[in-house]
Write an enzyme that holds these catalytic residues in place. Sequence first.
Site, PDB file in Angstrom:
ATOM      1  N   ARG A 171       0.851  -1.210   0.000  1.00 12.16           N
ATOM      2  CA  ARG A 171       0.000   0.000   0.000  1.00 12.16           C
ATOM      3  C   ARG A 171       0.879   1.250   0.000  1.00 12.16           C
ATOM      4  NH1 ARG A 171      -4.122  -1.911   4.916  1.00 12.16           N
ATOM      5  NH2 ARG A 171      -4.053  -4.116   4.383  1.00 12.16           N
ATOM      6  N   GLU A 227       2.831  -2.145  -4.189  1.00 12.66           N
ATOM      7  CA  GLU A 227       1.583  -2.919  -4.172  1.00 12.66           C
ATOM      8  C   GLU A 227       0.477  -1.965  -3.770  1.00 12.66           C
ATOM      9  OE1 GLU A 227      -1.736  -5.246  -2.183  1.00 12.66           O
ATOM     10  OE2 GLU A 227      -0.517  -3.624  -1.393  1.00 12.66           O
ATOM     11  N   ASP A 269      -4.173  -1.567  -3.763  1.00 18.78           N
ATOM     12  CA  ASP A 269      -5.471  -2.218  -3.940  1.00 18.78           C
ATOM     13  C   ASP A 269      -6.361  -1.318  -4.782  1.00 18.78           C
ATOM     14  OD1 ASP A 269      -4.909  -4.266  -1.708  1.00 18.78           O
ATOM     15  OD2 ASP A 269      -4.611  -2.329  -0.732  1.00 18.78           O
ATOM     16  N   GLU A 282      -3.629  -5.103  -6.904  1.00 19.70           N
ATOM     17  CA  GLU A 282      -4.517  -6.098  -6.299  1.00 19.70           C
ATOM     18  C   GLU A 282      -5.961  -5.653  -6.474  1.00 19.70           C
ATOM     19  OE1 GLU A 282      -4.106  -6.959  -2.053  1.00 19.70           O
ATOM     20  OE2 GLU A 282      -6.086  -7.913  -2.178  1.00 19.70           O
ATOM     21  N   LYS A 314      -9.846  -5.755  -5.730  1.00 19.75           N
ATOM     22  CA  LYS A 314     -10.874  -6.141  -4.754  1.00 19.75           C
ATOM     23  C   LYS A 314     -12.216  -5.770  -5.375  1.00 19.75           C
ATOM     24  CE  LYS A 314      -7.884  -5.430  -0.689  1.00 19.75           C
ATOM     25  NZ  LYS A 314      -7.514  -6.788  -0.289  1.00 19.75           N
ATOM     26  N   ASP A 365       5.504  -2.831   4.778  1.00 18.55           N
ATOM     27  CA  ASP A 365       5.035  -1.454   5.020  1.00 18.55           C
ATOM     28  C   ASP A 365       6.214  -0.502   5.175  1.00 18.55           C
ATOM     29  OD1 ASP A 365       2.447  -2.548   5.170  1.00 18.55           O
ATOM     30  OD2 ASP A 365       2.583  -2.802   7.356  1.00 18.55           O
TER      31      ASP A 365
HETATM   32  O1  G3P Z   1      -1.160  -8.369  -1.853  1.00 18.79           O
HETATM   33  C1  G3P Z   1      -0.689  -8.611  -0.576  1.00 18.79           C
HETATM   34  C2  G3P Z   1      -1.596  -7.989   0.474  1.00 18.79           C
HETATM   35  O2  G3P Z   1      -1.855  -6.667   0.107  1.00 18.79           O
HETATM   36  C3  G3P Z   1      -2.882  -8.739   0.629  1.00 18.79           C
HETATM   37  O3  G3P Z   1      -3.629  -8.319   1.725  1.00 18.79           O
HETATM   38  O4  G3P Z   1      -5.426  -7.092   2.822  1.00 18.79           O
HETATM   39  O5  G3P Z   1      -3.199  -6.040   2.602  1.00 18.79           O
HETATM   40  O6  G3P Z   1      -4.678  -6.305   0.623  1.00 18.79           O
HETATM   41  P1  G3P Z   1      -4.262  -6.872   1.930  1.00 18.79           P
HETATM   42 MG    MG Z   2      -3.334  -5.540  -0.942  1.00 20.39          MG
END
Ligand code: G3P
Ligand code: MG
Length: 247
Positions: free
Chosen positions: A16, A42, A44, A117, A119, A237
């Site tokens: 993130r 990375e 989302d 990623e 969602k 992180d």
């Molecule tokens: O892609 C790795 C990680 O980001 C997956 O979990 O909940 O942090 O999106 P989350």
């Molecule tokens: Mg993620």
Amino acid sequence: MSASVFRFRPPLLAHRGASASAPENTLAAFKKAQEQGARWLEFDVMLAACGEVVVFHDETLDRTTNGQGLLQVQPYSYLQTLDAGSWFDPRFAGERIPRLSEVLAFLQEERLSANIEIKALPGMEKETVTHVLSQLEQYKTIPTPLISSFSIPVLKELRQQSALLQLGFLMDDLAMDWEKTYRELHCTSLNLNQNLLNPTLIQQLKAISSLLLAYTVNDPARAADLFSWGVDAIFTDCPAKILATVV
Ligand code: G3P
Ligand code: MG
């Protein structure tokens, strides 16, 4: 393209963004990750009510903005008015929820790589994937992204829409039939919760997936162990802390 085309040097993805130092999934966090030495980000993505793809983690706005309720029922015209920085630190007041297009432009300008990623709310998989891929079409010169999801319907939809995509198979726990789906979808990487991993399992997993990524690792000693056991890269992180002590 084979998995080996992806170079994870240094072997970390800023989870993130540098989310220990700046509000997650904001341009401030992505710039901070780059400053700290990360070459992979990375983040989302999800679909807003108007069809805009936005960079955001939770289903609801409450934890990381001054808004409330479900993100996906809101249009971007409303989401862009929210403060996505103050919750983290008043220094980041005014930081916004980015559109995917803004982050792709940043990647293009800085030549950074990304794991996107996806969602999607159940039932919204096809529409979400279609909008994400249409955005990516407009940024063809960014380094090839790794596109991942916990959602099998999302991964299936991605593969159906393009045979060329590099897919990351995300799992919080090892599902019974994961290997069959992994192979059917021609995935590139296995992105696993680091808590599951030990040397024996890693050896077994790497016989199936030559690229194994682990999330979320903020402890340098754990990172060193995972690398020595064969993990290819970690989501963290705090890129600077990992780079200072491990890589
Ligand atoms: O892609 C790795 C990680 O980001 C997956 O979990 O909940 O942090 O999106 P989350
Ligand atoms: Mg993620």
